[in-house]
Scaffold this active site. Sequence first.
Site, PDB file in Angstrom:
ATOM      1  N   ASN A   1       0.822  -1.218   0.000  1.00 59.98           N
ATOM      2  CA  ASN A   1       0.000   0.000   0.000  1.00 59.98           C
ATOM      3  C   ASN A   1       0.856   1.268   0.000  1.00 59.98           C
ATOM      4  O   ASN A   1       1.939   1.311   0.574  1.00 59.98           O
ATOM      5  CB  ASN A   1      -0.999   0.008   1.162  1.00 59.98           C
ATOM      6  CG  ASN A   1      -0.365  -0.217   2.527  1.00 59.98           C
ATOM      7  OD1 ASN A   1       0.633  -0.922   2.653  1.00 59.98           O
ATOM      8  ND2 ASN A   1      -0.948   0.387   3.544  1.00 59.98           N
TER       9      ASN A   1
ATOM     10  N   GLU B   1       0.241   5.396   0.737  1.00 54.71           N
ATOM     11  CA  GLU B   1      -0.739   6.356   1.255  1.00 54.71           C
ATOM     12  C   GLU B   1      -0.423   7.783   0.812  1.00 54.71           C
ATOM     13  O   GLU B   1       0.719   8.107   0.491  1.00 54.71           O
ATOM     14  CB  GLU B   1      -0.775   6.266   2.789  1.00 54.71           C
ATOM     15  CG  GLU B   1      -1.250   4.902   3.248  1.00 54.71           C
ATOM     16  CD  GLU B   1      -1.368   4.768   4.757  1.00 54.71           C
ATOM     17  OE1 GLU B   1      -0.800   5.610   5.482  1.00 54.71           O
ATOM     18  OE2 GLU B   1      -2.036   3.806   5.194  1.00 54.71           O
TER      19      GLU B   1
ATOM     20  N   GLU C   1      -3.252  -4.567  -2.879  1.00 54.81           N
ATOM     21  CA  GLU C   1      -3.815  -5.443  -3.921  1.00 54.81           C
ATOM     22  C   GLU C   1      -3.782  -4.756  -5.276  1.00 54.81           C
ATOM     23  O   GLU C   1      -3.433  -5.351  -6.291  1.00 54.81           O
ATOM     24  CB  GLU C   1      -5.282  -5.782  -3.617  1.00 54.81           C
ATOM     25  CG  GLU C   1      -5.503  -6.602  -2.370  1.00 54.81           C
ATOM     26  CD  GLU C   1      -5.757  -5.748  -1.146  1.00 54.81           C
ATOM     27  OE1 GLU C   1      -5.031  -4.745  -0.941  1.00 54.81           O
ATOM     28  OE2 GLU C   1      -6.660  -6.083  -0.376  1.00 54.81           O
TER      29      GLU C   1
ATOM     30  N   CYS D   1     -10.735  -4.313   0.128  1.00 53.51           N
ATOM     31  CA  CYS D   1     -11.795  -3.296   0.127  1.00 53.51           C
ATOM     32  C   CYS D   1     -12.634  -3.415  -1.140  1.00 53.51           C
ATOM     33  O   CYS D   1     -12.299  -4.147  -2.076  1.00 53.51           O
ATOM     34  CB  CYS D   1     -11.182  -1.900   0.243  1.00 53.51           C
ATOM     35  SG  CYS D   1     -10.519  -1.266  -1.319  1.00 53.51           S
TER      36      CYS D   1
ATOM     37  N   CYS E   1     -10.835  -2.702  -4.538  1.00 51.32           N
ATOM     38  CA  CYS E   1      -9.970  -3.807  -4.972  1.00 51.32           C
ATOM     39  C   CYS E   1     -10.810  -4.989  -5.452  1.00 51.32           C
ATOM     40  O   CYS E   1     -10.450  -5.654  -6.432  1.00 51.32           O
ATOM     41  CB  CYS E   1      -9.044  -4.227  -3.841  1.00 51.32           C
ATOM     42  SG  CYS E   1      -7.785  -2.977  -3.481  1.00 51.32           S
TER      43      CYS E   1
HETATM   44  N1  THU Z   1      -5.233  -1.433   2.768  1.00 45.18           N
HETATM   45  C1  THU Z   1      -4.701  -2.278   1.819  1.00 45.18           C
HETATM   46  O1  THU Z   1      -3.641  -2.010   1.265  1.00 45.18           O
HETATM   47  N2  THU Z   1      -5.387  -3.402   1.515  1.00 45.18           N
HETATM   48  C2  THU Z   1      -6.498  -3.832   2.158  1.00 45.18           C
HETATM   49  O2  THU Z   1      -7.018  -4.895   1.848  1.00 45.18           O
HETATM   50  C3  THU Z   1      -7.102  -3.002   3.219  1.00 45.18           C
HETATM   51  C4  THU Z   1      -6.494  -1.673   3.417  1.00 45.18           C
HETATM   52  C5  THU Z   1      -4.464  -0.252   3.154  1.00 45.18           C
HETATM   53  C6  THU Z   1      -4.986   1.083   2.746  1.00 45.18           C
HETATM   54  C7  THU Z   1      -4.363   1.996   3.775  1.00 45.18           C
HETATM   55  O3  THU Z   1      -3.066   2.355   3.360  1.00 45.18           O
HETATM   56  C8  THU Z   1      -4.241   1.136   5.008  1.00 45.18           C
HETATM   57  O4  THU Z   1      -4.390  -0.195   4.573  1.00 45.18           O
HETATM   58  C9  THU Z   1      -5.237   1.442   6.093  1.00 45.18           C
HETATM   59  O5  THU Z   1      -6.517   1.409   5.590  1.00 45.18           O
END
Ligand code: THU
Length: 137
Positions: free
Chosen positions: A45, A47, A58, A89, A92
């Site tokens: 991820n 941000e 994902e 989420c 995704c």
């Molecule tokens: N996040 C993911 O990368 N994948 C998931 O399946 C759930 C959430 C990330 C997004 C954000 O950077 C952090 O988790 C907190 O929500």
Amino acid sequence: MGSSIQRKLVAAAARAQKGAVAPYSQFKVGAAVLTRRGRIITGANVESASYGLTCCAERVALFRALTSGFRDLVAVAVVAPTPGGPMPCGACRQLLAEYAPQAAVWVADSRDLARARRFTVRELLPRAFVLTPAARA
Ligand code: THU
């Protein structure tokens, strides 16, 4: 899918967590996609200060695979330090339904990789939206 390649995929997703750029949540997620020929492509991820621009692990892994020319995606693994593992989420799930509809989705808690759980994309997003444009005149 054999359990050895499944474990390898989950382990690759776990290692990919190190690449996460998560200064706001500190929640590091790793993902890995598997092609039919056994190639593994990972992501994590990223941000943004404008939170909504954040991209999940994902989607980073999926976009890396797709833009590297891989289409035949048979499995996805997602790993984060959360009980039972992180459920993808909605955004995704939509992209998985479009680009990896047949894939198995393995979800694991990074502290307990052996207990990965398996889902199908259809289970995660039944009745997914697909674009079927009306016939043009
Ligand atoms: N996040 C993911 O990368 N994948 C998931 O399946 C759930 C959430 C990330 C997004 C954000 O950077 C952090 O988790 C907190 O929500």
